[in-house]
Design an enzyme around this catalytic site. Structure first.
Site, PDB file in Angstrom:
ATOM      1  N   ASN A  48       0.923  -1.205  -0.038  1.00 45.90           N
ATOM      2  CA  ASN A  48      -0.177   0.025   0.124  1.00 45.90           C
ATOM      3  C   ASN A  48       0.844   1.437   0.034  1.00 45.90           C
ATOM      4  OD1 ASN A  48      -2.517  -1.508   0.211  1.00 45.90           O
ATOM      5  ND2 ASN A  48      -1.951  -1.797   2.492  1.00 45.90           N
ATOM      6  N   HIS A 138     -14.157  -1.987   4.961  1.00 47.07           N
ATOM      7  CA  HIS A 138     -12.971  -2.636   5.755  1.00 47.07           C
ATOM      8  C   HIS A 138     -13.448  -2.968   7.261  1.00 47.07           C
ATOM      9  CE1 HIS A 138      -9.154  -2.376   7.966  1.00 47.07           C
ATOM     10  NE2 HIS A 138      -8.498  -2.358   6.978  1.00 47.07           N
ATOM     11  N   GLU A 185     -16.041   3.548   1.728  1.00 47.39           N
ATOM     12  CA  GLU A 185     -14.748   3.887   1.412  1.00 47.39           C
ATOM     13  C   GLU A 185     -14.632   4.771  -0.119  1.00 47.39           C
ATOM     14  OE1 GLU A 185     -12.204   0.206   1.553  1.00 47.39           O
ATOM     15  OE2 GLU A 185     -13.415  -0.501   3.409  1.00 47.39           O
ATOM     16  N   SER A 189     -10.704  -1.068  -0.719  1.00 49.15           N
ATOM     17  CA  SER A 189      -9.599  -1.496  -0.450  1.00 49.15           C
ATOM     18  C   SER A 189      -9.098  -2.840  -1.472  1.00 49.15           C
ATOM     19  CB  SER A 189      -9.355  -1.867   0.875  1.00 49.15           C
ATOM     20  OG  SER A 189     -10.142  -2.946   1.444  1.00 49.15           O
ATOM     21  N   ASP A 214     -14.078   6.810   4.041  1.00 48.85           N
ATOM     22  CA  ASP A 214     -12.841   6.457   4.637  1.00 48.85           C
ATOM     23  C   ASP A 214     -11.705   6.420   3.429  1.00 48.85           C
ATOM     24  OD1 ASP A 214     -10.693   4.634   4.978  1.00 48.85           O
ATOM     25  OD2 ASP A 214     -11.547   3.245   6.171  1.00 48.85           O
ATOM     26  N   HIS A 217      -7.274   4.428   1.016  1.00 50.35           N
ATOM     27  CA  HIS A 217      -6.579   4.269  -0.026  1.00 50.35           C
ATOM     28  C   HIS A 217      -6.849   5.166  -1.205  1.00 50.35           C
ATOM     29  CE1 HIS A 217      -5.562   0.021   1.002  1.00 50.35           C
ATOM     30  NE2 HIS A 217      -6.780   0.058   1.503  1.00 50.35           N
ATOM     31  N   LYS A 249      -0.618   4.376   4.297  1.00 52.83           N
ATOM     32  CA  LYS A 249      -0.353   3.929   2.999  1.00 52.83           C
ATOM     33  C   LYS A 249       0.184   4.806   1.969  1.00 52.83           C
ATOM     34  CE  LYS A 249      -3.769   0.722   4.466  1.00 52.83           C
ATOM     35  NZ  LYS A 249      -4.987   0.352   5.024  1.00 52.83           N
TER      36      LYS A 249
HETATM   37  C1  LIG Z   1      -5.748   0.112   6.110  1.00 47.32           C
HETATM   38  C2  LIG Z   1      -6.906   0.363   6.252  1.00 47.32           C
HETATM   39  C3  LIG Z   1      -7.658   1.046   7.643  1.00 47.32           C
HETATM   40  C4  LIG Z   1      -6.814   0.927   8.790  1.00 47.32           C
HETATM   41  O1  LIG Z   1      -5.856   1.967   8.865  1.00 47.32           O
HETATM   42  P1  LIG Z   1      -4.422   1.698   9.614  1.00 47.32           P
HETATM   43  O2  LIG Z   1      -3.607   3.011   9.422  1.00 47.32           O
HETATM   44  O3  LIG Z   1      -3.416   0.543   8.919  1.00 47.32           O
HETATM   45  O4  LIG Z   1      -4.683   1.271  10.987  1.00 47.32           O
HETATM   46  C5  LIG Z   1      -8.894   1.514   7.524  1.00 47.32           C
HETATM   47  N1  LIG Z   1      -9.586   1.649   6.434  1.00 47.32           N
HETATM   48  C6  LIG Z   1      -9.261   1.156   5.396  1.00 47.32           C
HETATM   49  C7  LIG Z   1     -10.194   1.094   4.135  1.00 47.32           C
HETATM   50  C8  LIG Z   1      -8.109   0.541   5.044  1.00 47.32           C
HETATM   51  O5  LIG Z   1      -7.368  -0.197   3.929  1.00 47.32           O
END
Ligand SMILES: *Cc1c(COP(=O)(O)O)cnc(C)c1O
Length: 407
Positions: A48, A138, A185, A189, A214, A217, A249
């Protein structure tokens, strides 16, 4: 002999039998474009670290300097002794990136979602509203939704009409607060597709719901200058939109954040349990993320190359007959179905010098195991062509050996 661990052993046995047992892939170096493991150097298609900033000399130097200046750890929670000037600076920068009034940093994206969604679903002791989340969300969104006292439900993936129907049926509009929390999202992801934010916001407007996006990504990958999905859809100023993201990421560090109205940020400081009862983000992580944000500003070529590479990868796969969905994100899934078939293709790719780790249930739905290919800004066109060729050969071979079994 009394064996109290029998259920544990049985579960491991079940996972093994169903080809679902996970094993960590031990890396001997960083998760950059080249992934070193077991004495081999593989081209990495599972990171990522989209902009390859985790090892950028300036980012690494910033982390080192911050450790010397502020220490390796923050030493306390933000509300006791851990509120360092560098956290403030990072938050101002994140708020600017997301065109939001304010931002708040958490120790991870997971913590940010847990804190944010719980607070939005229960902003005051006597006010509780339900949470609706996209079915492909997620795990940390699901975990957070399950804490909602007024209940939770998933809605069909990227289906604003279905969400509209669910909200019409279930939700009584409250005058004094939102009637529901909707979570999606920005870039999914495991599928790499984008949520239709304008249509979702329209539904949220109709039912007085708040929308959380969220952007784990999407931050650093899509939208003008990598500003994320809200900027991509030009809805950053929308009053019922809350943007969440991670520093772990594309920004190559660690930590999570929420960007939104100042009143929300102030409430999170007061009520988000994962903010209050968690040690503040480590200074080297804050500094590294801050330096990545500066690089994103100063060297926009990086994300332009990422966007171009995403297009090259989709093209290269399509030319070899793979069913690849169109899109702009750096995540390109190749769905192979059964877990064993996916593992076979993963192994063949490793033998050919490429790392594309098989993604299996429960991360994705049963029968939709896949290789989740991610491009990085630093992949060269030859890398992409070489992967597409090796993948085509690996899938062809896996299908032939399956037929062999059936005979
Ligand atoms: C990776 C991810 C998270 C969590 O983030 P971290 O900083 O790794 O804890 C939350 N939401 C999505 C969609 C993710 O892919």
């Amino acid at each position: 002999m009394n064996d109290d661990w029998r259920a544990v052993r049985a579960e491991l046995q079940r996972l093994e039998t169903e080809n679902l047992l996970r094993r960590q892939v031990a890396a001997d170096g960083p998760s950059g474009k080249i992934f070193e493991s077991g004495g081999r150097a593989l081209i990495n298609w599972s990171s990522n670290n989209y902009l390859d900033l985790a090892c950028h000399p300036r980012v690494v130097a910033a982390a080192g300097q911050a450790a010397r200046r502020w220490g390796a750890g923050a030493g306390g929670s933000r509300l006791i002794t851990g509120a360092l000037a560098i956290h403030r600076e990072l938050e101002e920068r994140l708020a600017a990136l997301k065109s939001a009034e304010a931002a708040l940093v958490f120790s991870s994206g997971y913590m940010a979602n847990l804190g944010l969604i719980r607070v939005l679903s229960s902003p005051a002791p006597a006010v509780n509203v339900p949470v609706y989340f996209d079915r492909l969300s997620h795990a940390c969104i699901v975990d957070a939704a399950m804490t909602a006292k007024a209940g939770w439900r998933s809605f069909p993936h990227n289906d604003p009409h279905a969400l509209d129907r669910l909200l019409s049926r279930a939700v009584a509009t409250r005058a004094e607060y939102f009637s529901a929390v909707v979570v999606t999202e920005g870039v999914f992801s495991m599928d790499g597709d984008l949520a239709p934010l304008p249509a979702l916001l329209e539904v949220c407007d109709r039912h007085n719901a708040v929308l959380v996006v969220d952007d784990a990504h999407a931050t650093g990958t899509i939208g003008p200058e990598g500003r994320g999905s809200a900027a991509y859809w030009q809805v950053t100023g929308h009053p019922r939109l809350v943007q969440m993201g991670t520093l772990s990421k594309a920004l190559g560090s660690m930590g999570g954040f929420v960007a939104g109205p100042r009143v929300l940020i102030r409430l999170l400081e007061n009520r988000a349990r994962t903010f209050i009862f968690d040690t503040a983000l480590a200074p080297p992580c804050a500094a590294a993320a801050l330096e990545s944000l500066r690089l994103l500003d100063e060297a926009p070529d990086r994300w332009k190359r990422l966007v171009a590479n995403a297009g090259l990868l989709r093209d290269a796969l399509r030319r070899r007959g793979a069913a690849v969905t169109s899109g702009v994100s750096p995540i390109v899934p190749v769905v192979l179905g059964a877990a064993d078939r996916t593992l076979a293709v993963d192994a063949a790719l490793r033998a050919a010098g490429h790392l594309a780790v098989a993604i299996r249930p429960p991360t994705v739905r049963p029968g939709s195991s896949r290789l989740r290919l991610t491009v990085m800004a630093t992949h060269a066109e030859e890398d992409i062509e070489s992967l597409a060729e090796a993948l085509h050969a690996a899938i062809t071979r896996a299908d032939q050996s399956e037929k062999g079994h059936n005979l």
